[in-house]
Every structure is written in structure tokens, then in C-alpha cells.
Design a protein around this motif. Structure first.
Motif: not given
Length: 357
Positions: A45-46, A48-49, A53, A250-251, A254, A257-258
């Protein structure tokens, strides 16, 4: 009193950090095995984010280490058989050069005084240098090398590796990883996280060079690139990793990215413009970096007529913390971090209080 940190690292924690930390604890993620599927999912997940980015292609791995300083050593072990070349214009670019000497490489350098920058056209790379070490943002002096100049340098020297230190600027620089071989950052600056995690973006060509060098010289025993790469293919690390740091990164990525990285870059430039405008008009402060093209957007450095310690003390009373100058400039300069964790309103408040001194 709650403080707002405009320090260049460790810096202000990102506003969502506390909630993400609570979720990490609540879900007991600090106790999971780093060989479990749960960890592999977290790791992926991290990665991928970060790929989204920073626009990192599949030709490059995203690896997790203890710090950016450790990554200096990994890059030199992996990409330099004999000779490296360093653009030095501050304390951190100088340390990268020092690491190369410490590893018994033949380290060349083009050095400029602190406060001055580089353009591709003036740089002549030694013939046998295998690696060009650049610093996108020199944290000690507030000098930025334009991404376009770094990429021109690679285009002029296509047979050499180019490394980019973006420790105090990522995710601001929009690097083209079809050109850039390797780049790295740590999380305690623009990502608004506690220290303890370095992120290494590295190409398959660097991996091939490391495998070649390994047949002749040591490339280190701990976290060598071929082992890191092999583990990363399975969304793992060779040794037990900083699971909390990787999860939180990762968070935060994210969250970034938002918002959208283009929006974040524009906000960074908007805040920097306000800070430089104030410093230029002030009688108490002046920009350390004279050429506007070389001025950092993420670490603003000002010469101060008032002793730096007095400015820092008086601003802290108002609930804000700013950094002193680096090394020899500790008493005569201020360093103000312009990272995503501090808002436009907070920057405006800082400017108002500096103006009242």
C-alpha cells in the motif's frame, strides 16, 4: 501551549498524523510479523501510494531503510566501483562527498560557497566518474537545483548514474524517473512524520551495476541493494523494518494524493513567495540566496540583523518554532521550513509576528 514548528527537520507533524497513529495502535500493527501477508499488504500500500505521488515507474524499486544518511552509503556501494562526482554547496552535499572518501572511492567534487547554486552548462563531469551526486535542496543553505538542470546534466552524461538528494523537498520536485537513476528522502521533513525512515528510489540499472561490483568488491553486508531488491519484489524487507514508519508514510502519502501533488506544489510556491516577499522588504532580514532561480521553495534561509537566538526565542513565545542557521551561520541566519504540514494561514501568522519584532 501547542507549538507550530517551522523547523527544517524534524518538522511539524502532518495534521492527520495523530489519527493514523491511533489507528496503527488500535489495530495492533506494531506486533504483526514482517513475514506475514498483513505486513506485505501494508508495505505494498505504501509503495503504491508513493508511486502515484512521485510518478515512479515499475523500472524503479521503492526501498525502506533507516535514514537518508544510510542511503548515501548504499548508493555509493551500489553504483560506484571506483570514482564518484559530487556537486557540493552546503553541509549535506559535502557529507555525501565525505561518505565516498570514507568508503575508499575516488571522490571528485565541484564546490561552490554556501548560498550559490549550479546549472548544467557549467558542470564538467570527470571522464571516469560513474556517479553524479546532486542535491535538489541543500537543507543547510536553502539552495535548490532546478529539476530541469538536473535532468539536463543526465542528458549531457547519459552513461553515468545520477543520484538526487531530495531529503528536504520531496514531494515538491517533479523528477522524471525515465531519466533519473536514483533519488532518496527521509520522512521527518516534508512528509510531516517522526524521524526513523529513509526512502530509496532506485533503478534496475543501478541493481545491475551493484551485482557487477559485488563480484569484485564489497557492497556491504547489511541492506545491500540486490538483497533489498529481492525482498521488495515480495513486498518485504531483509531485516525487521520500521513497520510503524512505513504504515504512517503510506497513510500520509494517501492524504497527499487526495489533495493532488500538483495542488501541493502550487501551495508550496505560494507560501514561499509570501515568505521571500516579506524577507526582501524587511529591514531586519534579507534573503541569503541572492539569485532567485536558486532559492529553495521548501527551506527559506534569511540573514538576520537581530541575533538569530533572540528571534527564535521571541517567536517561540508566540507559539512558533523556527530554525537557526546551519553550522557557521547559526547565530546570523534563520531557516524557515515551508512543508505541507503548515498552512497558508500559519505562514501568514509567522510573517506577521516576525514583522512585529
Amino acid at each position: 501551549m501547542s507549538l507550530t514548528f517551522f523547523t527544517p527537520g524534524p518538522a511539524q507533524l502532518y495534521p492527520t498524523f495523530e489519527q493514523h497513529l491511533q489507528d496503527f495502535v488500535k489495530n495492533q500493527l506494531g506486533s504483526i510479523s514482517h513475514r506475514s501477508q498483513q505486513y506485505r499488504d501494508l508495505h505494498k500500500f505504501t509503495v503504491d501510494q508513493l508511486r502515484i505521488l512521485l510518478n515512479v515507474p515499475d523500472s524503479h524499486a521503492i526501498l525502506f531503510l533507516g535514514s537518508a544518511s544510510e542511503i548515501w552509503e548504499r548508493i555509493l556501494f551500489s553504483c560506484v566501483e571506483l570514482e564518484s562526482f559530487h556537486l557540493v554547496n552546503g553541509s549535506f552535499s559535502k557529507k555525501f562527498y565525505d561518505y565516498s572518501n570514507a568508503l575508499n572511492k575516488y571522490a571528485h567534487k565541484l564546490e561552490k560557497p554556501m548560498g550559490e547554486g549550479f546549472t548544467a552548462s557549467e558542470i564538467v563531469v570527470p571522464e571516469y566518474a560513474e556517479l553524479i551526486c546532486t542535491t535538489h535542496n541543500e537543507t543547510s543553505s536553502g539552495v535548490q537545483m532546478q529539476v530541469s538542470e538536473i535532468q539536463k546534466l543526465k542528458q549531457k552524461n547519459p552513461d553515468k548514474f545520477v543520484a538526487v538528494d531530495m531529503v528536504s523537498s520531496a514531494p515538491y520536485p517533479d523528477l522524471d524517473f525515465s531519466i533519473i537513476d536514483t533519488a532518496f528522502f527521509s520522512v521527518q521533513k516534508a512528509f510531516g512524520l517522526p524521524a526513523g525512515l529513509g526512502v530509496w528510489i532506485v533503478s534496475e540499472k543501478c541493481l545491475q551495476k551493484a551485482e557487477y561490483i559485488r563480484n569484485q568488491y564489497s557492497i556491504g553486508a547489511h541492506n545491500d541493494l540486490p538483497t533489498l531488491w529481492k525482498n521488495a519484489l515480495n513486498n518485504e524487507t531483509p531485516a525487521t523494518p520500521n513497520v510503524m514508519g512505513i504504515y504512517l508514510l503510506g497513510k500520509i502519502a494517501e492524504d497527499f494524493n487526495k489533495i493532488g501533488v500538483k495542488t501541493m506544489r502550487k501551495e508550496t510556491e505560494q507560501k514561499a513567495a509570501l515568505l521571500y516577499k516579506f524577507i526582501e522588504k524587511s529591514s531586519a532580514f534579507s534573503p541569503f540566496v541572492k539569485e532567485k532561480a536558486f532559492r529553495s521553495q521548501t527551506v527559506i534561509v534569511a540573514d538576520t540583523q537581530i541575533p538569530a537566538a533572540d528571534v527564535i526565542k521571541n517567536i517561540k513565545v508566540k507559539g512558533m518554532v523556527i530554525g537557526s542557521g546551519y553550522g557557521q551561520f547559526k547565530s546570523t541566519q534563520l531557516r524557515i521550513a515551508n512543508f505541507p504540514a503548515t498552512s497558508l494561514g500559519q505562514v501568514e501568522e509567522l510573517i506577521e509576528e516576525l514583522g512585529n519584532l
